[in-house]
Design an enzyme around this catalytic site. Sequence first.
Site, short mmCIF file in Angstrom:
data_model
loop_
_atom_site.label_atom_id
_atom_site.label_comp_id
_atom_site.label_asym_id
_atom_site.label_seq_id
_atom_site.Cartn_x
_atom_site.Cartn_y
_atom_site.Cartn_z
N THR A 161 2.94 -12.74 2.81
CA THR A 161 2.10 -13.34 1.78
C THR A 161 2.85 -14.56 1.24
O THR A 161 3.90 -14.94 1.77
CB THR A 161 1.70 -12.32 0.71
OG1 THR A 161 0.68 -12.90 -0.11
CG2 THR A 161 2.88 -11.88 -0.15
N GLY B 229 -4.60 -4.36 -3.78
CA GLY B 229 -5.58 -3.32 -4.07
C GLY B 229 -4.79 -2.10 -4.48
O GLY B 229 -4.16 -1.46 -3.63
N HIS B 230 -4.75 -1.82 -5.76
CA HIS B 230 -3.93 -0.72 -6.28
C HIS B 230 -4.85 0.42 -6.73
O HIS B 230 -5.64 0.25 -7.65
CB HIS B 230 -3.05 -1.21 -7.43
CG HIS B 230 -2.01 -2.20 -7.00
ND1 HIS B 230 -1.10 -2.76 -7.85
CD2 HIS B 230 -1.74 -2.72 -5.77
CE1 HIS B 230 -0.32 -3.59 -7.17
NE2 HIS B 230 -0.69 -3.58 -5.91
N THR C 223 -5.92 -11.60 3.64
CA THR C 223 -7.04 -10.93 2.98
C THR C 223 -8.17 -11.93 2.68
O THR C 223 -9.20 -11.54 2.15
CB THR C 223 -6.58 -10.30 1.65
OG1 THR C 223 -6.06 -11.35 0.82
CG2 THR C 223 -5.52 -9.25 1.88
N ASP D 278 0.81 -1.22 0.00
CA ASP D 278 0.00 0.00 0.00
C ASP D 278 0.84 1.28 0.00
O ASP D 278 0.45 2.31 0.55
CB ASP D 278 -0.97 0.02 1.20
CG ASP D 278 -1.86 -1.21 1.22
OD1 ASP D 278 -2.17 -1.72 0.13
OD2 ASP D 278 -2.22 -1.66 2.31
N GLN E 198 1.96 -6.11 -3.13
CA GLN E 198 2.41 -6.21 -1.74
C GLN E 198 3.71 -5.40 -1.57
O GLN E 198 3.92 -4.44 -2.27
CB GLN E 198 2.58 -7.67 -1.30
CG GLN E 198 1.27 -8.43 -1.17
CD GLN E 198 0.69 -8.90 -2.49
OE1 GLN E 198 1.35 -9.54 -3.29
NE2 GLN E 198 -0.56 -8.59 -2.76
N LYS F 10 1.79 2.02 -5.15
CA LYS F 10 2.34 1.43 -6.38
C LYS F 10 1.43 1.67 -7.58
O LYS F 10 1.90 2.00 -8.67
CB LYS F 10 2.54 -0.10 -6.18
CG LYS F 10 3.54 -0.45 -5.10
CD LYS F 10 3.62 -1.95 -4.86
CE LYS F 10 2.37 -2.54 -4.28
NZ LYS F 10 2.02 -2.14 -2.93
P1 GDP Z 1 -0.79 0.28 -3.55
O1 GDP Z 1 -1.38 -0.99 -3.06
O2 GDP Z 1 0.68 0.35 -3.31
O3 GDP Z 1 -1.13 0.59 -4.98
O4 GDP Z 1 -1.43 1.44 -2.65
P2 GDP Z 1 -2.98 1.57 -2.24
O5 GDP Z 1 -3.76 2.03 -3.41
O6 GDP Z 1 -3.45 0.37 -1.52
O7 GDP Z 1 -2.88 2.69 -1.12
C1 GDP Z 1 -2.34 3.95 -1.38
C2 GDP Z 1 -3.42 4.99 -1.06
O8 GDP Z 1 -2.83 6.27 -0.98
C3 GDP Z 1 -4.46 5.12 -2.15
O9 GDP Z 1 -5.68 5.50 -1.57
C4 GDP Z 1 -3.92 6.23 -3.04
O10 GDP Z 1 -4.94 6.92 -3.74
C5 GDP Z 1 -3.30 7.13 -2.00
N1 GDP Z 1 -2.13 7.89 -2.43
C6 GDP Z 1 -1.13 7.53 -3.27
N2 GDP Z 1 -0.16 8.48 -3.30
C7 GDP Z 1 -0.57 9.45 -2.44
C8 GDP Z 1 0.01 10.67 -2.01
O11 GDP Z 1 1.10 11.06 -2.38
N3 GDP Z 1 -0.71 11.40 -1.09
C9 GDP Z 1 -1.93 11.00 -0.62
N4 GDP Z 1 -2.54 11.77 0.26
N5 GDP Z 1 -2.49 9.86 -1.01
C10 GDP Z 1 -1.82 9.08 -1.90
P1 IMO Z 2 -0.95 -4.25 -2.20
O1 IMO Z 2 -0.49 -4.81 -3.52
C1 IMO Z 2 -0.98 -4.65 2.13
C2 IMO Z 2 -1.06 -8.72 3.74
C3 IMO Z 2 -2.29 -9.18 4.49
C4 IMO Z 2 -1.66 -10.15 5.47
C5 IMO Z 2 -0.56 -10.80 4.65
C6 IMO Z 2 -0.95 -12.14 4.02
O2 IMO Z 2 -2.24 -3.52 -2.29
O3 IMO Z 2 0.14 -3.46 -1.56
P2 IMO Z 2 -2.53 -12.80 1.99
O4 IMO Z 2 -3.98 -12.51 1.73
O5 IMO Z 2 -1.62 -12.29 0.94
O6 IMO Z 2 -2.27 -14.25 2.30
O7 IMO Z 2 -2.20 -12.01 3.35
O8 IMO Z 2 -0.26 -9.88 3.61
N1 IMO Z 2 -1.31 -8.21 2.38
C7 IMO Z 2 -1.24 -6.91 2.03
N2 IMO Z 2 -1.01 -5.82 2.80
N3 IMO Z 2 -1.11 -4.52 0.80
C8 IMO Z 2 -1.29 -5.61 0.02
O9 IMO Z 2 -1.28 -5.55 -1.32
C9 IMO Z 2 -1.40 -6.87 0.64
N4 IMO Z 2 -1.61 -8.13 0.19
C10 IMO Z 2 -1.54 -8.93 1.25
O10 IMO Z 2 -2.93 -8.11 5.14
O11 IMO Z 2 -1.04 -9.45 6.50
MG MG Z 3 -2.91 -1.66 -1.80
#
Ligand code: GDP
Ligand code: IMO
Ligand code: MG
Length: 423
Positions: free
Chosen positions: A238, A40-41, A129, A13, A223, A16
């Site tokens: 994971t 979840g991207h 998850t 998170d 991840q 990416k």
């Molecule tokens: P990912 O899994 O690495 O793609 O990241 P996620 O989408 O799960 O979580 C990142 C969250 O931060 C999302 O809600 C993005 O919209 C938000 N986000 C990304 N870059 C920034 C930033 O520079 N500032 C803020 N405030 N939010 C951001």
């Molecule tokens: P993105 O790509 C954050 C975490 C879960 C748990 C562990 C194992 O959005 O960054 P799993 O379901 O993979 O067997 O769970 O990994 N986890 C993540 N945490 N971002 C993710 O993906 C994750 N995918 C799995 O919360 O701790």
């Molecule tokens: Mg994510």
Amino acid sequence: MAVEVLVGTQWGDEGKGKLIDVLTRDVDMVVRFQGGTNAGHTVEIGRDKYILHLVPSGIFRPGVTCVIGNGVVVDPVALKAEMEELAARGLDVSVIELSSKSQLIFQYHKELDALKETASAAGRKIGTTKRGIGPAYADKANRIGIRGAELQQPEKLERLFREQAAAYNKLFAQAGAPELDTDAEWLKVKAAADYLAPFVKDTVLSVNRAIREGKKILCEGAQGMWLDIDHGTYPFVTSSNTTAGGACTGAGIAPRHIGTVWGVMKAYTTRVGEGPFPTELSGAAGEKLRQAGGEFGATTGRPRRCGWFDAVASRYSCMVNGVDKLAITKLDVLDALPELKLCTAYDIGGEITADMPASTDLLAAARPVYETMPGWNCPTTGIHTWAELPENARKYLQRIAELVEAEIAIVSVGPEREQTFCV
Ligand code: GDP
Ligand code: IMO
Ligand code: MG
């Protein structure tokens, strides 16, 4: 032209999805190489917000080929739903290619994932998850998995699916859990197979053809480093290699083709699920970061655990991934904090170390040693250049770069495409 790889350097998170979207402005192909719908991207383009789980985040740039590689575990029912939703929102999903060697996830994997979590004693729960990731990778290693290629052979798929479902149902019965309705599940799988069959191919051939043709390719990690099955905080990880090396095995790309590695790094730290997190902030301080950063899981909606930036863990991460360029995200989330802390070492039983401990147990016992820096106390979301950043923000970022021994190439100050600048 060398292949670029983008990975999360912390616990996932990091942003990416956003970075992939930004970087694909001039890219021909984006390849997911591991993970599944646990990812979840998030990508925000103007007022439109998308959360992608399996479809590569290059889908928003017309003409970019989006490959779901062999290292990915694919829930066909979820992928069909995701593609249909994107198509309904006007996106061209015909650019998607699904590896014939990817492993498929079915409902029984998800049920087992949930069952294991519920049955695990406190302290042993991973906080997965519940998307069936672990059981699907286990089937792959056990050589009983069902692969993408089978989506094009409905009769074989049905036979294999029913065999596996019967075996899993035996397990569920033994555990006193409800058995799956195999007929009903098969209908969903069949509909997904019919929809996905035209997208299935040997993507290793397409990726390597693109390499030969000098196309620009970006591999999208899911991840993050500390969730890597080898290098992460095992067993709280994971089930795939989330680090840069995973791009070679998970996409079929020879190491010599890999060039730049992008490391996406939040300006602080978050983690979802169980496991050690030395710089975690409990109580009001953690809640403040969670609210400011909107730190709730994009896949499960769970509140993310939040804490200060951990330079010890991040330096190790840059080393394992061979990070050439850092993209620091969510700097804006720290705008209102009067002072910031950076963890520069751990105190483990009275011994101070700037290196990662050798075991997860030792990491769990680590107390962070902090360096304090003044905040900047003004909004950074509208800023578009390094020079415009408040001096204290520049100093904070420079200190991070120094501590993790990597160069900052991009800073992100908001969720949208435009809220990003090069350094
Ligand atoms: P990912 O899994 O690495 O793609 O990241 P996620 O989408 O799960 O979580 C990142 C969250 O931060 C999302 O809600 C993005 O919209 C938000 N986000 C990304 N870059 C920034 C930033 O520079 N500032 C803020 N405030 N939010 C951001
Ligand atoms: P993105 O790509 C954050 C975490 C879960 C748990 C562990 C194992 O959005 O960054 P799993 O379901 O993979 O067997 O769970 O990994 N986890 C993540 N945490 N971002 C993710 O993906 C994750 N995918 C799995 O919360 O701790
Ligand atoms: Mg994510």
